[in-house]
Structures are given as C-alpha cells and as structure tokens.
Design a protein around this motif. Structure first.
Motif, PDB file in Angstrom:
ATOM      1  N   HIS A  47       1.616  -1.949  -3.415  1.00 35.66           N
ATOM      2  CA  HIS A  47       1.089  -1.382  -4.262  1.00 35.66           C
ATOM      3  C   HIS A  47      -0.114  -1.019  -3.814  1.00 35.66           C
ATOM      4  O   HIS A  47      -1.136  -1.064  -4.548  1.00 35.66           O
ATOM      5  CB  HIS A  47       1.209  -1.303  -5.417  1.00 35.66           C
ATOM      6  CG  HIS A  47       2.326  -2.180  -6.383  1.00 35.66           C
ATOM      7  ND1 HIS A  47       3.815  -1.516  -6.732  1.00 35.66           N
ATOM      8  CD2 HIS A  47       2.895  -3.768  -6.548  1.00 35.66           C
ATOM      9  CE1 HIS A  47       4.816  -2.142  -7.113  1.00 35.66           C
ATOM     10  NE2 HIS A  47       4.281  -2.799  -6.987  1.00 35.66           N
ATOM     11  N   LEU A  48       0.018  -0.161  -2.602  1.00 40.02           N
ATOM     12  CA  LEU A  48      -1.608   0.176  -1.869  1.00 40.02           C
ATOM     13  C   LEU A  48      -2.319   1.570  -3.068  1.00 40.02           C
ATOM     14  O   LEU A  48      -1.332   2.376  -2.966  1.00 40.02           O
ATOM     15  CB  LEU A  48      -2.073  -0.035  -0.451  1.00 40.02           C
ATOM     16  CG  LEU A  48      -1.516  -1.826   0.691  1.00 40.02           C
ATOM     17  CD1 LEU A  48      -1.644  -0.970   1.956  1.00 40.02           C
ATOM     18  CD2 LEU A  48      -3.035  -1.490  -0.243  1.00 40.02           C
ATOM     19  N   ARG A  49      -2.822   1.525  -3.772  1.00 42.84           N
ATOM     20  CA  ARG A  49      -3.858   2.577  -3.998  1.00 42.84           C
ATOM     21  C   ARG A  49      -3.595   4.036  -3.057  1.00 42.84           C
ATOM     22  O   ARG A  49      -4.451   3.402  -1.166  1.00 42.84           O
ATOM     23  CB  ARG A  49      -5.399   2.728  -4.144  1.00 42.84           C
ATOM     24  CG  ARG A  49      -5.248   1.635  -5.527  1.00 42.84           C
ATOM     25  CD  ARG A  49      -7.160   1.820  -6.161  1.00 42.84           C
ATOM     26  NE  ARG A  49      -7.987   1.371  -5.253  1.00 42.84           N
ATOM     27  CZ  ARG A  49      -7.967   0.643  -4.759  1.00 42.84           C
ATOM     28  NH1 ARG A  49      -7.384  -0.643  -5.062  1.00 42.84           N
ATOM     29  NH2 ARG A  49      -9.113   0.142  -3.825  1.00 42.84           N
ATOM     30  N   THR A  50      -3.417   4.619  -2.647  1.00 41.85           N
ATOM     31  CA  THR A  50      -2.907   6.345  -2.115  1.00 41.85           C
ATOM     32  C   THR A  50      -3.168   7.164  -2.812  1.00 41.85           C
ATOM     33  O   THR A  50      -2.157   7.792  -3.322  1.00 41.85           O
ATOM     34  CB  THR A  50      -1.640   5.518  -1.419  1.00 41.85           C
ATOM     35  OG1 THR A  50      -0.622   4.649  -0.468  1.00 41.85           O
ATOM     36  CG2 THR A  50      -0.485   7.064  -0.117  1.00 41.85           C
ATOM     37  N   ALA A  51      -3.085   7.810  -1.896  1.00 36.47           N
ATOM     38  CA  ALA A  51      -3.898   9.716  -1.849  1.00 36.47           C
ATOM     39  C   ALA A  51      -3.133  10.902  -0.800  1.00 36.47           C
ATOM     40  O   ALA A  51      -2.358   9.871  -0.466  1.00 36.47           O
ATOM     41  CB  ALA A  51      -5.173  10.035  -1.665  1.00 36.47           C
ATOM     42  N   VAL A  52      -2.764  11.527  -1.871  1.00 42.00           N
ATOM     43  CA  VAL A  52      -1.740  12.652  -1.084  1.00 42.00           C
ATOM     44  C   VAL A  52      -2.427  14.023  -1.067  1.00 42.00           C
ATOM     45  O   VAL A  52      -3.100  14.474  -2.171  1.00 42.00           O
ATOM     46  CB  VAL A  52      -0.774  12.527  -1.930  1.00 42.00           C
ATOM     47  CG1 VAL A  52      -0.328  12.900  -2.829  1.00 42.00           C
ATOM     48  CG2 VAL A  52       0.576  13.746  -0.946  1.00 42.00           C
ATOM     49  N   LEU A  53      -2.579  14.506   0.397  1.00 39.05           N
ATOM     50  CA  LEU A  53      -2.912  15.812   0.684  1.00 39.05           C
ATOM     51  C   LEU A  53      -1.390  16.611   0.951  1.00 39.05           C
ATOM     52  O   LEU A  53      -1.134  17.149   2.382  1.00 39.05           O
ATOM     53  CB  LEU A  53      -3.558  16.077   1.647  1.00 39.05           C
ATOM     54  CG  LEU A  53      -4.197  17.362   2.135  1.00 39.05           C
ATOM     55  CD1 LEU A  53      -4.313  17.764   0.832  1.00 39.05           C
ATOM     56  CD2 LEU A  53      -5.274  17.535   3.472  1.00 39.05           C
ATOM     57  N   ARG A  96      -6.644   3.216  -0.996  1.00 33.23           N
ATOM     58  CA  ARG A  96      -6.592   2.353   0.868  1.00 33.23           C
ATOM     59  C   ARG A  96      -5.983   3.482   2.061  1.00 33.23           C
ATOM     60  O   ARG A  96      -5.687   2.197   3.343  1.00 33.23           O
ATOM     61  CB  ARG A  96      -6.336   1.247   0.617  1.00 33.23           C
ATOM     62  CG  ARG A  96      -6.801  -0.261  -0.514  1.00 33.23           C
ATOM     63  CD  ARG A  96      -8.197  -0.360  -0.001  1.00 33.23           C
ATOM     64  NE  ARG A  96      -7.596  -0.540   0.919  1.00 33.23           N
ATOM     65  CZ  ARG A  96      -7.822  -2.194   0.946  1.00 33.23           C
ATOM     66  NH1 ARG A  96      -7.874  -2.950  -0.190  1.00 33.23           N
ATOM     67  NH2 ARG A  96      -8.104  -3.221   2.636  1.00 33.23           N
ATOM     68  N   ALA A  97      -4.804   3.927   1.248  1.00 34.56           N
ATOM     69  CA  ALA A  97      -4.143   5.155   2.579  1.00 34.56           C
ATOM     70  C   ALA A  97      -4.056   6.133   1.917  1.00 34.56           C
ATOM     71  O   ALA A  97      -4.693   6.531   0.650  1.00 34.56           O
ATOM     72  CB  ALA A  97      -3.394   4.436   2.637  1.00 34.56           C
ATOM     73  N   GLY A  98      -4.150   7.256   2.998  1.00 30.49           N
ATOM     74  CA  GLY A  98      -3.799   9.050   2.606  1.00 30.49           C
ATOM     75  C   GLY A  98      -2.448   9.546   3.623  1.00 30.49           C
ATOM     76  O   GLY A  98      -2.545   9.348   4.552  1.00 30.49           O
TER      77      GLY A  98
END
Length: 373
Positions: A47-53, A96-98
């Motif tokens: 459950h790493l907080r992840t952003a998406v572009l 923490r990730a994207g």
C-alpha cells in the motif's frame, strides 16, 4: 545451603510482589515491545502511496492504472498534472512512487507495438525501494502477458519453453512477522533479564542492603542464586507470554517441540543472567549499570542477525558476531518455531550457548564474589 538460598529467593520474591507496579511493568514491557516491533520492524511493503501521471487518457491507460491499483503494493490515490508536480510530491514525501504513462501508450497497445511506461520510486529507504522496484516490474509484466493473451487469443503458457515453479519452505507467505516474532522473543528476554538482574543488585548495593545480608552466615554464591532465582521464573513466564501473543495474535506457527524450546531457553538464560551479574559487579551506581547494559545490548542486537542478515555484513563483523550469544539463540528459536528442527540439527548452537553460559556465569560470579569481599 539450600535453606539460606531459598530464604534469599523468598525475600527477593516478596520484594517483587510488594511492588505491583514494577511487577506489572515486567510483564507489560515484553508485550508492548512485541506489538511495536512486530508491526514496525517489518519488511513487508504494501500500500505505497502512489501518484499517476496519465498523458494518454485512453481506456488502455486506465486499465493499466487499475492493474496497479488492484495490487496490494500500490495505492494509486493522487493524480499529477506534470512531471514537475510528481517530482515535488516525491520530494515532500506525499507519495513514495509515481506511475508515468506517456502519450501514445494506448495506440501502441492497440497496434501490438512495444509500449513503455515510467515508474518513479523514492529510494531514500532501500528496503521500500527494492520492493517497489520488483513489484512495479511484476505488475507491469503480468498486465503485459494479459494483453498478449487477449490480442492473440491464445494462452502464453503454450508459448513458453521453460516453466519455473518456485516453492518457499517454512514461510510460504513470506510474512516478515513469522521471522521477526521468534527473534523478538529471544531479544526481549535477553534484554530484560540483563536489566532485571544487573540493575536490581546494583540498586541494593546503593541502598546498603547487600552489606546487611553479608554480615549473616550466607555465602556469596547463595546470595547470587537466591536473588537470581525469582527472575528466572519471571523470564520463563515472559517467554510463554510472548509465545502466546505470537501464536494467537500474529498467527505465528510453532512447528517444533515447545518443551525443547523452553529447555534451550533455560540454557540461554544462564548467559543473560551471567551478563546481568557481571554488570552489577563492575558498576558502582544505577546509572553506570544502565549505561553498561545499553553498551552490551546494542551490539548484540545489530550483530546477532535480528535486524540485518549476517550475510550482508563485512567479513570482520561476521567473525565478531560469533562472540554474541544472542546469535545462537536466534538460530535455535527460529529453527524450532519455523522449521521444526530438533536437537541434532541445533547441536553446535547448543554447545556454543552452554560454553558462553558457563564462562560468563563463572566469570560474573567470581567477579561478584570479589566485589562483595
């Protein structure tokens, strides 16, 4: 001799019982430490907080995002408008990730061309980064295989020439709690028995009560055994307490002989109690004893393999770890609990613990005897 020893043990037990708050703390500390460390000192990264572009904004890109979102590794909850915004989120620790999906991703997937995406990972924590790195590839490859099967209308299994079926023994789910909790049992008992014996005797010396006992016919060895005996019983109760919490709360399996584990724990207690007596013999004040226990405790934790694998350490530290009794107890307790091995498999660790116990307890008793004189 036995009567005098039992008298001292009875006195020490009454002293413990008359202080219910200290007694409660003795049993509360291992439970609190177990919960804190078992949940905090874990290598399972999920459950790493992840952003998406998403620069493509096609059904294919949304399907890819859903594939990452449906995994247990990434929580895709934030949308970035640009790479700069995503970089700022990673810098600030918001994510923490994207995941970056370039324009044209959907067209490449539809036409069967090789499609590429980018995955940004915060590498400030190597453990988290390595897990996220492997998981990002795993999810992407699995989604790619699904796309191939859908486009070709055949299973990719028939296209493979080699099938690998890995199998993990002893901890199939790869749960770090199954590895950490047995280690916590040994570490907590080691620390508490050092503190209880070392600090209690030093405190009595500061209060002058040991000198009062020494004017009686009691011998130094009888005094030491009598004062240590109640704490042996408390240590065993703490072992059982942490074992019960590990089994019924964390679901830790016990595959080996529990009586064997308790018997080998008694040998280990010889060492930890010996260290506590040694601390009391070289410390003049309560503060000195606390510093001495801390000085022994930290290298023991780091060089025992409790937190970090010994194989990853430099050769010099690996050799130094053989002088740490906790290393052998960790091998024993994890072997009995996780692997279900017996005394034959653990014979060298048992021999090492016996040697450490005899030497440390002997030196500590001799030193304590001289200190009393």
């Amino acid at each position: 001799m036995i009567n005098r020893t039992l008298t001292v043990a009875k006195k020490e037990l009454l002293h413990i019982v008359r202080d219910p708050r200290t007694l409660a703390v003795m049993f509360l500390i291992p439970a609190v430490q177990l919960f804190l460390l078992a949940y905090a000192a874990t290598t399972d990264v999920e459950h790493l907080r992840t952003a998406v572009l998403d620069a493509d904004l096609t059904p294919q890109s949304r399907e890819l995002i859903d594939a990452y979102r449906s995994s247990n590794y990434f929580d895709v909850t934030v949308t970035a408008a640009s790479e700069q915004e995503m970089a700022q989120m990673v810098d600030e620790g918001t994510v923490r990730a994207g995941l970056i999906i370039p324009a044209g991703y959907g067209a490449d997937v539809t036409s069967g061309r090789k499609a590429g995406i980018a995955f940004v990972i915060d590498g400030s924590d190597p453990t988290v980064a390595s897990t996220a790195f492997a998981a990002s590839q795993q999810v992407g490859q699995a989604h790619g295989v699904e796309l191939i099967e859908r486009r070709l209308g055949i299973s990719t299994e028939r296209m493979a020439t080699l099938e690998v079926h890995p199998r993990v023994w002893y901890n199939p789910e790869l749960k770090s709690v199954n590895f950490m909790v047995p280690g916590l049992i040994a570490t907590i008992v080691f620390i508490l028995t050092m503190f209880m014996t070392g600090l209690t005797i030093v405190q009595e010396r500061e209060q002058g009560t040991i000198e009062q006992l020494m004017v009686t016919p009691i011998r130094p060895v009888e005094l030491v055994v009598g004062k240590v005996a109640p704490y042996i019983g408390i240590a065993f109760l703490e072992i059982i307490e942490v074992l019960l919490l590990g089994v019924f709360w964390f679901g830790m399996p016990i595959r080996g002989n529990l009586l064997l584990l308790l018997g080998l724990s008694a040998i280990f207690l010889m060492t930890s109690l010996g260290v506590g007596i040694f601390v009391s013999s070289v410390s003049s004040t309560y503060r000195e004893a606390v510093l001495m226990v801390s000085f022994i405790m930290l290298p023991s934790i780091f060089l025992s393999g409790f937190l970090f694998p010994l194989e990853a350490m430099p050769r010099s530290l690996q050799l130094l770890s053989y002088l740490v009794p906790l290393r052998y107890m960790l091998t024993i307790i994890r072997g009995v609990i996780l692997k279900g091995v017996g005394l034959v498999t653990l014979k060298w660790e048992v021999v090492a613990l016996i040697a450490f116990g005899v030497v440390i307890l002997g030196v500590a008793a001799t030193r304590f005897h001289k200190r009393l004189e």
